[in-house]
Design an enzyme around this catalytic site. Structure first.
Site, PDB file in Angstrom:
ATOM      1  N   GLY A 218     -12.195 -33.542  76.120  1.00 40.03           N
ATOM      2  CA  GLY A 218     -12.617 -32.818  74.933  1.00 40.03           C
ATOM      3  C   GLY A 218     -11.433 -32.415  74.066  1.00 40.03           C
ATOM      4  O   GLY A 218     -10.421 -33.122  73.980  1.00 40.03           O
ATOM      5  N   SER A 219     -11.546 -31.262  73.453  1.00 41.60           N
ATOM      6  CA  SER A 219     -10.552 -30.848  72.455  1.00 41.60           C
ATOM      7  C   SER A 219      -9.183 -30.533  73.031  1.00 41.60           C
ATOM      8  O   SER A 219      -8.218 -30.399  72.273  1.00 41.60           O
ATOM      9  CB  SER A 219     -11.079 -29.640  71.680  1.00 41.60           C
ATOM     10  OG  SER A 219     -12.190 -30.008  70.883  1.00 41.60           O
TER      11      SER A 219
END
Length: 490
Positions: A218-219
């Site tokens: 993810g981020s």
């Protein structure tokens, strides 16, 4: 000598020669194969005929041996806080073999290692039983406890490193198991073993999620994308506007790349883009840089290679074959990008260590029964993912995330903390609960002694409340605080 006697003599000579050849073949060529054959019960009997050496954390053993009432195996392995330490020790079982440190350093722990030849010789002349040596780990007991208790009943993992050396400080995985429960060879050991197998327990408690499970990061992967942008000169001023329109359409696609909520991402600076976790900024950055430059930077951080410390960690993946939309999505930690918690701890570690990535290791030294050190691990530089100048810029960005962004739950009074949250999509069309990530480091005036990665794979939290800043950041905070407290106590 008459002809018949000569023939008999030659035949007998050939038999003796064949016997000598066969004997030497067995002793010198097949010796290791026979010794390690799974059906050679005598090796197992010898292995458990005396107490094993111990695995040591902070000067104290986390393993032991206990005498049994069996006829073949005199001793079996015991573990202190077995479920907490299982991702570090592995297991040593009379019936099911050994894994991780118990397996890789079996020679030292049993006393059979060639480096302990002198000790074995002395024991033979003095009539003492053979003793095993000890494995001294790099682990920090308080940090491990904070990681394990922080995960609690959630499914997930924690990896913590010392950025300055590469020492592994914590390695936790939940749910876990107690290696003591199947260390023997009785019926109860077999029942426990069978109950732990994936076919009987869908949570797979014997899976070392910190090392062997890869997740979409993810981020948190935006830290790698930011490093690639800085290293390739795409942007040099982290407080200057980027060319990042909103909405931004994925290349070769009819779909826009969405941001999470109404956040200020249009032409955002790198600092603000990391603070708010702007998909549009980092997706476009990945597309502007192109797949090759993104792949090159990911590899510098350790992606696409297994890590041996000496326990093997699965290779984290930045895809080598994908189209432009796939590369843009991979640049924000989605698509087919996957990482182990150890790998993401390495990312945070390199940033904290001014751009230098040290090779992770978990064994500090090996010790003979007489307490002499027979092997000592020295810190080793693995790569330089980014320059010291660019590492400083990325530190500023990550520290903004913790000061006033999505990572405020990781703030520690008296220390500077940098971090990045991540909430990674999971399941077809994001149908399952997402993974909550947080990567971070903490530093004081004396330097940066700890970098951490936390992933919470599954929890009882409502889907709307699953976020790296809520679930993972508090765990990372407690692990970092435990290490900082240990540093102050030295």
């Amino acid at each position: 000598m008459n002809k018949p006697l000569r023939r008999i003599a030659i035949f007998c000579g050939l038999l003796v020669l064949a016997l000598l050849v066969r004997d030497n073949w067995i002793q010198y060529v097949q010796a290791d194969g026979l010794k390690n054959n799974k059906n050679n019960r005598r090796v197992l009997i010898a292995r458990y005929s005396q107490p094993r050496g111990n695995i040591i954390v902070d000067g104290r053993p986390i393993t032991g041996s206990v005498e049994t009432d069996g006829t073949d195996f005199k001793y079996k392995r015991t573990y202190k806080n077995g479920p907490m330490w299982a991702p570090v020790t592995g297991y040593a079982s009379q019936a099911f073999g050994a894994t991780q440190i118990e397996n890789l350093e079996d020679g030292i722990l049993t006393g059979n290692d060639d480096r302990l030849f002198f000790n074995r010789t002395v024991d033979m002349f003095t009539g003492k039983n053979q003793k095993g040596g000890d494995v001294i780990t790099t682990l920090n007991a308080k940090a491990q406890e904070a990681a394990y208790k922080g995960l609690g009943k959630n499914k997930g993992a924690v990896a913590a490193l010392d950025p300055r050396t590469g020492k592994i400080l914590a390695l936790a995985s939940t749910p876990s198991y107690d290696p003591s429960k199947f260390a023997g060879s009785g019926k109860s050991d077999e029942e426990t073993w069978n109950a732990l197998q994936p076919k009987n327990d869908k949570d797979d408690p014997m899976l070392n999620r910190a090392l062997r499970q890869t997740y979409p990061p993810g981020s948190t992967f935006k830290v790698v994308t930011a490093a690639a942008a800085l290293e390739n000169g795409k942007y040099t001023d982290i407080d200057g506007a980027t060319n990042s329109p909103v909405p931004w359409r994925l290349p070769l696609s009819t779909q826009n790349l969405p941001n999470e909520g109404n956040i200020p991402c249009e032409n955002a600076t790198l600092r603000q883009a990391l603070r708010y976790s702007c998909n549009t900024v980092f997706g476009k950055l990945g597309d502007d840089l192109g797949k090759d430059k993104m792949l090159e930077e990911a590899k510098k951080f350790g992606f696409n290679e297994e890590v041996f410390m000496p326990v093997r960690s699965a290779a984290s993946i930045y895809p080598e074959k994908m189209d432009r939309p796939g590369n843009a999505l991979s640049s924000i930690g989605q698509f087919d990008t996957r990482a182990t918690p150890l790998q993401m701890a390495m990312v945070a570690s390199a940033v904290a260590n001014d751009g230098k990535l040290m090779k992770p290791y978990m064994i500090d030294s090996l010790r003979a029964p007489n307490l002499n050190t027979v092997d000592q691990t020295s810190p080793e530089e693995m790569s330089q993912p980014l320059s010291s100048e660019n590492a400083g810029k990325l530190q500023d960005m990550m520290e903004t995330v913790v000061k006033e962004g999505t990572g405020t739950n990781a703030q520690i009074p008296g220390a500077t903390v940098g971090g990045k949250t991540g909430t990674a999509q999971h399941g077809v069309a994001n149908s399952e609960n997402p993974y909550a990530w947080f990567i971070s480091y903490a530093k004081t005036d004396e330097g940066s002694p700890v970098a951490v990665a936390v992933v919470v794979e599954g929890s009882d939290t409502l889907r709307s409340d699953i976020a790296g800043g809520k679930l993972a950041a508090p765990i990372a905070k407690n692990v970092m605080k435990a290490v900082l407290d240990s540093e102050r106590d030295k």
